[in-house]
Write an enzyme that holds these catalytic residues in place. Structure first.
Site, mmCIF file in Angstrom:
data_model
loop_
_atom_site.group_PDB
_atom_site.id
_atom_site.type_symbol
_atom_site.label_atom_id
_atom_site.label_comp_id
_atom_site.label_asym_id
_atom_site.label_seq_id
_atom_site.Cartn_x
_atom_site.Cartn_y
_atom_site.Cartn_z
ATOM 1 N N ASN A 45 0.854 -1.191 0.000
ATOM 2 C CA ASN A 45 0.000 0.000 0.000
ATOM 3 C C ASN A 45 0.887 1.237 0.000
ATOM 4 O O ASN A 45 2.044 1.189 0.426
ATOM 5 C CB ASN A 45 -0.885 0.017 1.260
ATOM 6 C CG ASN A 45 -1.851 1.199 1.260
ATOM 7 O OD1 ASN A 45 -2.429 1.542 0.222
ATOM 8 N ND2 ASN A 45 -2.012 1.843 2.407
ATOM 9 N N HIS B 161 0.843 5.276 1.359
ATOM 10 C CA HIS B 161 0.106 6.146 2.280
ATOM 11 C C HIS B 161 0.761 7.530 2.282
ATOM 12 O O HIS B 161 1.989 7.638 2.334
ATOM 13 C CB HIS B 161 0.139 5.550 3.699
ATOM 14 C CG HIS B 161 -0.625 6.363 4.685
ATOM 15 N ND1 HIS B 161 -2.009 6.371 4.722
ATOM 16 C CD2 HIS B 161 -0.207 7.212 5.640
ATOM 17 C CE1 HIS B 161 -2.401 7.204 5.678
ATOM 18 N NE2 HIS B 161 -1.325 7.726 6.247
ATOM 19 N N SER C 192 4.825 7.007 2.189
ATOM 20 C CA SER C 192 5.438 5.727 2.567
ATOM 21 C C SER C 192 4.786 4.587 1.795
ATOM 22 O O SER C 192 3.565 4.548 1.653
ATOM 23 C CB SER C 192 5.218 5.425 4.064
ATOM 24 O OG SER C 192 5.560 6.512 4.878
ATOM 25 N N ASP D 258 -2.791 1.044 8.104
ATOM 26 C CA ASP D 258 -1.589 1.852 7.838
ATOM 27 C C ASP D 258 -0.463 1.518 8.817
ATOM 28 O O ASP D 258 0.410 2.360 9.076
ATOM 29 C CB ASP D 258 -1.905 3.361 7.911
ATOM 30 C CG ASP D 258 -2.982 3.778 6.919
ATOM 31 O OD1 ASP D 258 -3.046 3.184 5.834
ATOM 32 O OD2 ASP D 258 -3.760 4.693 7.240
HETATM 33 C C1 GRF Z 1 -2.607 8.737 -2.667
HETATM 34 O O1 GRF Z 1 -2.333 9.915 -1.979
HETATM 35 C C2 GRF Z 1 -2.214 7.539 -1.840
HETATM 36 O O2 GRF Z 1 -1.133 7.787 -1.004
HETATM 37 C C3 GRF Z 1 -3.462 7.301 -1.026
HETATM 38 O O3 GRF Z 1 -4.522 7.599 -1.901
HETATM 39 C C4 GRF Z 1 -4.093 8.532 -2.860
HETATM 40 C C5 GRF Z 1 -4.412 7.959 -4.198
HETATM 41 O O4 GRF Z 1 -4.172 8.862 -5.245
HETATM 42 N N1 GRF Z 1 -3.477 5.939 -0.522
HETATM 43 P P1 GRF Z 1 -4.255 8.353 -6.746
HETATM 44 O O5 GRF Z 1 -5.640 7.750 -6.950
HETATM 45 O O6 GRF Z 1 -3.178 7.356 -6.978
HETATM 46 O O7 GRF Z 1 -4.085 9.585 -7.584
#
Ligand code: GRF
Length: 245
Positions: A127, A129, A156, A165
């Protein structure tokens, strides 16, 4: 003894090494800019494998269009059509397993996962974050960071565990917060770093360099530090063509 017996004995223990590209399924809910970064890396032959399907729990997610435009199988699996979290995750597991992935990448997938889902794919679930974990788990990280007057923020990549997370971090990239930063400007800066570090982590995994062992993640057999590796400001700025102050 007949020749047949010898033949079958010899072949029993033989497993030919696969030369097939490693397979990735990406889960999204929205825009999919991280998905795009992974698609771009794949197009430059820098992903270490192939994205074979993109699944969204939102049928209108823009990321599904990105997948289709790249010739990738795009699947909408609206969670609202399932009566419980468990039922949805059960359906999601089936869709994912149909594609026999080596790795499942969460890229803005805005759903809490059930323990059954996490256990099923444990060790091959990444994932991203938008914070320097373990700081600022959960939602609205950019606004919370600004409200706290923090000087530094970032992104991260981590392995997913049952703790939201909270899984072990693989790689991080930091940004400095300036006085004129707004939630939007901070989000853009962090996103740019996300797009650098996610393809790196995915490639490490697909090349077999990154693994989640019983004592935590290792890269090339060496345990990673608690907050993963840190992409330096200088390296990120160079990649992004920014001034490094
Ligand atoms: C990103 O900021 C990611 O860190 C979080 O959700 C957002 C997704 O953005 N988990 P995108 O859809 O990849 O533009």
């Amino acid at each position: 003894m007949s020749d047949d017996q010898y033949t079958s004995d010899t072949l029993n223990g033989f497993t030919p090494e696969s030369t097939e590209p490693r397979r990735v399924v990406v889960l999204i809910s929205g825009n999919g800019s991280n998905l795009q970064a992974l698609i771009d890396a794949q197009s430059y032959d820098e992903l270490g494998g192939e994205i074979i399907a993109v699944v969204s729990n939102q049928a209108d997610a823009y990321g599904l269009k990105r997948a289709r435009d790249a010739g990738i199988n795009a699947v909408a699996l609206p969670h609202r059509e399932y009566e419980s979290r468990e039922a949805f995750d059960g359906a999601l597991i089936k869709v994912i397993e149909r594609h026999e992935p080596d790795l499942i990448v969460l890229a803005g997938f805005m759903r809490m996962l059930t323990p059954i889902f996490v256990q099923r794919f444990y060790g091959r679930l990444l994932n991203i974050h938008p914070s320097l974990l373990p700081a600022y788990r959960g939602l609205n990280t950019h606004a919370r960071v600004l409200a706290d007057g923090a000087r530094e923020h970032g992104a991260s990549v981590h392995f997913v565990t049952e703790e939201l997370d909270g899984g072990p971090v693989v790689i991080q990239a930091a940004v400095d917060i300036t006085e004129d930063d707004t939630e939007e400007s901070l989000k853009d800066k962090v996103h740019a770093r996300e797009h650098l570090i996610y393809p790196i982590a995915v490639r490490w995994f697909l090349e077999g360099r990154l693994q989640l062992g019983v004592n935590g993640p290792t890269l090339d057999g060496t345990p990673l530090p608690p907050q993963g590796l840190r992409l330096s400001h200088a390296d990120a700025a160079e990649e992004l063509d920014e001034d490094d102050e």
